[in-house]
Design a protein around this motif. Structure first.
Motif, PDB file in Angstrom:
ATOM      1  N   ASP A 161       0.790  -1.227   0.000  1.00  0.00           N
ATOM      2  CA  ASP A 161       0.000   0.000   0.000  1.00  0.00           C
ATOM      3  C   ASP A 161       0.826   1.283   0.000  1.00  0.00           C
ATOM      4  O   ASP A 161       0.259   2.370  -0.016  1.00  0.00           O
ATOM      5  N   TYR A 162       2.117   1.191   0.078  1.00  0.00           N
ATOM      6  CA  TYR A 162       2.940   2.399   0.103  1.00  0.00           C
ATOM      7  C   TYR A 162       4.135   2.224  -0.833  1.00  0.00           C
ATOM      8  O   TYR A 162       4.532   1.113  -1.150  1.00  0.00           O
ATOM      9  N   TYR A 163       4.681   3.334  -1.263  1.00  0.00           N
ATOM     10  CA  TYR A 163       5.827   3.318  -2.165  1.00  0.00           C
ATOM     11  C   TYR A 163       7.113   3.449  -1.356  1.00  0.00           C
ATOM     12  O   TYR A 163       7.154   4.143  -0.349  1.00  0.00           O
ATOM     13  N   GLN A 164       8.151   2.802  -1.842  1.00  0.00           N
ATOM     14  CA  GLN A 164       9.433   2.818  -1.153  1.00  0.00           C
ATOM     15  C   GLN A 164      10.381   3.755  -1.885  1.00  0.00           C
ATOM     16  O   GLN A 164      10.451   3.744  -3.117  1.00  0.00           O
ATOM     17  N   GLU A 165      11.108   4.542  -1.142  1.00  0.00           N
ATOM     18  CA  GLU A 165      12.088   5.435  -1.738  1.00  0.00           C
ATOM     19  C   GLU A 165      13.219   4.605  -2.351  1.00  0.00           C
ATOM     20  O   GLU A 165      13.596   3.559  -1.810  1.00  0.00           O
ATOM     21  N   VAL A 166      13.737   5.059  -3.482  1.00  0.00           N
ATOM     22  CA  VAL A 166      14.820   4.325  -4.136  1.00  0.00           C
ATOM     23  C   VAL A 166      16.070   4.375  -3.263  1.00  0.00           C
ATOM     24  O   VAL A 166      16.198   5.219  -2.375  1.00  0.00           O
ATOM     25  N   THR A 167      16.999   3.483  -3.542  1.00  0.00           N
ATOM     26  CA  THR A 167      18.234   3.397  -2.759  1.00  0.00           C
ATOM     27  C   THR A 167      19.169   4.555  -3.103  1.00  0.00           C
ATOM     28  O   THR A 167      18.991   5.237  -4.112  1.00  0.00           O
ATOM     29  N   ASP A 168      20.176   4.739  -2.267  1.00  0.00           N
ATOM     30  CA  ASP A 168      21.178   5.778  -2.537  1.00  0.00           C
ATOM     31  C   ASP A 168      21.874   5.535  -3.870  1.00  0.00           C
ATOM     32  O   ASP A 168      22.155   6.477  -4.619  1.00  0.00           O
ATOM     33  N   GLU A 169      22.133   4.256  -4.176  1.00  0.00           N
ATOM     34  CA  GLU A 169      22.776   3.920  -5.447  1.00  0.00           C
ATOM     35  C   GLU A 169      21.884   4.312  -6.622  1.00  0.00           C
ATOM     36  O   GLU A 169      22.362   4.794  -7.648  1.00  0.00           O
ATOM     37  N   GLU A 170      20.582   4.100  -6.469  1.00  0.00           N
ATOM     38  CA  GLU A 170      19.654   4.466  -7.541  1.00  0.00           C
ATOM     39  C   GLU A 170      19.545   5.984  -7.681  1.00  0.00           C
ATOM     40  O   GLU A 170      19.427   6.498  -8.794  1.00  0.00           O
TER      41      GLU A 170
END
Length: 126
Positions: free
Chosen positions: A49-58
């Motif tokens: 139900d929620y979006y995850q922030e991309v990684t530092d590498e991304e």
């Protein structure tokens, strides 16, 4: 990230979403949002139900390569994860062979994800 957000806003393929407090764009399962907290890039796949922030590498990939290429790389990674999950479920279904209908559905879905994966790779190579 301001430059990446600007690229997303000028990209004719990205879908624009606005609210009174934010502006965002979505493409290939990646959402970039600008609000009072700043600019964030979110992966819209695999997190319920929620979006995850991309990684530092991304984030570094987006900074170096821009909006579109960053979206293609994240989408490719999402497709790989999906293929791994589907393959595990197919193997589990083969072991138990309880439900032939589910097995056939998984095989069809795997074909859809493979097609998406190949299409995204072709876009990445351009």
């Amino acid at each position: 990230m301001e430059q990446v957000f600007k690229q997303a806003s000028l990209d004719g393929i990205s879908t624009r979403l606005t609210t009174p407090i934010s502006e965002s764009y979505i493409y290939k399962g990646v959402k970039i949002i600008k609000d009072e907290d700043g600019i964030r890039v979110l992966n819209t796949k695999f997190n319920g139900d929620y979006y995850q922030e991309v990684t530092d590498e991304e984030y570094v990939i987006f900074e170096k390569n821009g909006w579109r290429t960053g979206c293609y790389i994240v989408a490719t990674s999402n497709n790989r994860k999906a293929l791994n999950i589907i393959s595990e479920k197919i193997q589990e279904e083969i072991k138990t062979m309880k439900n032939l209908k589910r097995y056939n559905m998984l095989v069809r879905y795997r074909d859809v994800v493979i097609h998406r994966f190949v299409t995204t790779l072709e876009l990445l190579r351009q």
